[in-house]
Write a protein that holds these residues in place. Structure first.
Motif, PDB file in Angstrom:
ATOM      1  N   HIS A  86      36.611  65.304  51.069  1.00 37.73           N
ATOM      2  CA  HIS A  86      35.577  64.692  50.235  1.00 37.73           C
ATOM      3  C   HIS A  86      36.259  63.737  49.262  1.00 37.73           C
ATOM      4  O   HIS A  86      37.483  63.710  49.142  1.00 37.73           O
ATOM      5  N   ASP A  87      35.500  62.928  48.581  1.00 40.48           N
ATOM      6  CA  ASP A  87      35.981  62.054  47.519  1.00 40.48           C
ATOM      7  C   ASP A  87      37.106  61.119  47.950  1.00 40.48           C
ATOM      8  O   ASP A  87      38.146  61.035  47.302  1.00 40.48           O
ATOM      9  N   GLY A 107      31.807  60.063  50.163  1.00 42.18           N
ATOM     10  CA  GLY A 107      31.753  61.522  50.244  1.00 42.18           C
ATOM     11  C   GLY A 107      31.990  62.205  48.918  1.00 42.18           C
ATOM     12  O   GLY A 107      32.586  63.285  48.871  1.00 42.18           O
ATOM     13  N   LYS A 110      30.685  66.549  46.457  1.00 34.82           N
ATOM     14  CA  LYS A 110      30.790  67.556  47.536  1.00 34.82           C
ATOM     15  C   LYS A 110      30.346  66.996  48.884  1.00 34.82           C
ATOM     16  O   LYS A 110      29.683  67.679  49.679  1.00 34.82           O
ATOM     17  N   ASN A 111      30.748  65.759  49.133  1.00 33.59           N
ATOM     18  CA  ASN A 111      30.490  65.096  50.418  1.00 33.59           C
ATOM     19  C   ASN A 111      28.998  64.899  50.680  1.00 33.59           C
ATOM     20  O   ASN A 111      28.521  65.044  51.811  1.00 33.59           O
TER      21      ASN A 111
END
Length: 427
Positions: A86-87, A107, A110-111
């Motif tokens: 994520h991120d 994302g 938390k995506n």
């Protein structure tokens, strides 16, 4: 294929430049296949040097700021393959507006969402986004896959309008951004997400640990241990950044011994300025009494050499006076079950299943903790010599400049013999 991978925890420029010459020669000769530079630098100057000197970044911890990844133009898209849960953060710096930066978060949250924001140049080096307004935000549930590398494509149309696609899905198109002059592209993880760029396969590559972390080395062991399928067939060498002599001619023999003796957990080179090695070197008659009395360190740790700059200087001076001659041990291989300094060691990739080490004393874990648990010995291999500049306690009030210069002359003698007389004359 059984690749040979050298891992070095970097890096202090003044102490590491000599090692760099030896390793590059080993790479040129095909003795080593890959050199993984783990950037655990503490000083800004050392960080800048490691960044300039050692190839592209393959991996970066979640707290590592943006790293340069490539460029994008209307004629050439930016592409990469990113393993991240994520991120994923992508920064764009227009070539014609170098102080104007844009950040795409893929994302995030938390995506679940992706966003575009304008940031300052200074914000490329920090994670402060409080009160930062988004120019654009969109739900993108499941945009990043945790199970495989994510295929990232940032493209510009003929008018300079960017479009970002992840795993063949369009994240967004932003006509308000005019990037017709092209742009630099930077990339990072964040918010607990480490980032690996899987298409970075240079022979020398950087792995960037989270900055200012205490006892940071567990990050490297965890990286390899969680990728054992990729590394199970490899032979790993690990050396300190202040190895100032390395016997290139005997390195391959050390590697072959490591391969052929899987019952040892780790195997150490025969190290100058290593308490256990110095004891055995003297027991074999390789170090005369006039250089000093080198006792067996209690339990393999500490001792008078480890804490004394004067004793280290005397030992280095003796080794240099021999022109880097071998200091044999009493036996070709010394079995060892106590602690020892891990200045230059080797392990087998298959043993990564036992090397998901916690944050803490990696030396104790590799030479005492894990071998004791597995009931496997370690060993010291006599025929491969390296020289280790200094331990922390030896550095208190000590200036090693003269020794570094002397080891540079020895390195030139060994690797560049045609240039060595000129270097000595200039000195």
């Amino acid at each position: 294929m059984t690749p040979v991978i050298l891992v070095t925890f970097a890096g202090r420029q003044k102490r590491m430049e000599i090692l760099t010459q030896y390793v590059r020669r080993a790479l040129d000769l095909g003795i080593i296949d890959e050199w993984h530079i783990w950037d655990f630098t503490r000083a800004d100057d050392d960080y800048a040097w490691v960044t300039r000197e050692f190839g592209p970044a393959r991996y970066m911890g979640s707290k590592v700021p943006y790293q340069t990844a490539g460029t994008v133009t209307p004629q050439a898209s930016f592409r990469t393959s990113a393993r991240i849960r994520h991120d994923l953060h992508i920064a764009i710096v227009p070539n014609d507006r170098s102080q104007e930066c844009y950040e795409i978060v893929v994302g995030g949250w938390k995506n679940t969402h992706s966003a575009l924001r304008k940031i300052t140049r200074d914000q490329l080096q920090n994670f402060d986004r409080d009160n930062q307004a988004n120019l654009w935000i969109k739900p993108t549930p499941g945009a990043l896959s945790p199970g495989q590398p994510n295929e990232v494509v940032l493209m510009l149309d003929s008018a300079g309008v960017p479009t970002l696609r992840i795993n063949d899905a369009t994240i967004g198109t932003w006509p308000e951004l005019n990037l017709g002059a092209g742009a630099s592209v930077l990339i990072r993880g964040g918010w607990g997400a480490d980032l690996e760029l899987c298409d970075v396969n240079a022979r020398t590559r950087r792995y960037i640990g989270n900055p200012r972390e205490q006892l940071p080395y567990f990050q490297a062991y965890e990286y390899y241990a969680t990728r054992i399928d990729a590394f199970a067939d490899a032979v790993f060498l690990k050396c300190d950044d202040d190895i100032v002599y390395l016997d290139i001619d005997k390195l391959d023999g050390f590697i072959q011994f490591r391969r052929a003796n899987p019952h040892y957990f780790v195997v150490s080179a025969n190290v100058v300025n290593n308490g256990v090695c110095a004891y055995f070197q003297q027991q074999a008659g390789s170090i005369p009494a006039s250089v000093g009395d080198f006792e067996r360190p209690p339990g393999g740790f500490g001792g008078s050499l480890w804490e004394s700059a004067e004793r280290a200087t005397q030992l280095h001076a003796f080794f240099l006076s021999t022109g880097g001659a071998a200091l044999p041990l009493p036996e070709p291989v010394v079995d060892w079950t106590e602690r020892q300094s891990i200045n230059f060691i080797a392990w087998l990739g298959r043993d990564l299943r036992h090397m998901a080490l916690p944050q803490g004393d990696d030396e104790h874990a590799l030479t005492i903790g894990v071998p004791t648990f597995l009931e496997r010995p370690s060993a010291i291999y006599s025929d491969f010599m390296v020289s280790h500049l200094s331990f922390g306690p030896q550095e208190r009030g000590w200036d090693p400049t003269a020794l570094i210069e002397a080891y540079e002359v020895l390195m030139r003698d060994r690797l560049f013999p045609a240039d060595a007389p000129r270097l000595r004359a200039a000195g």
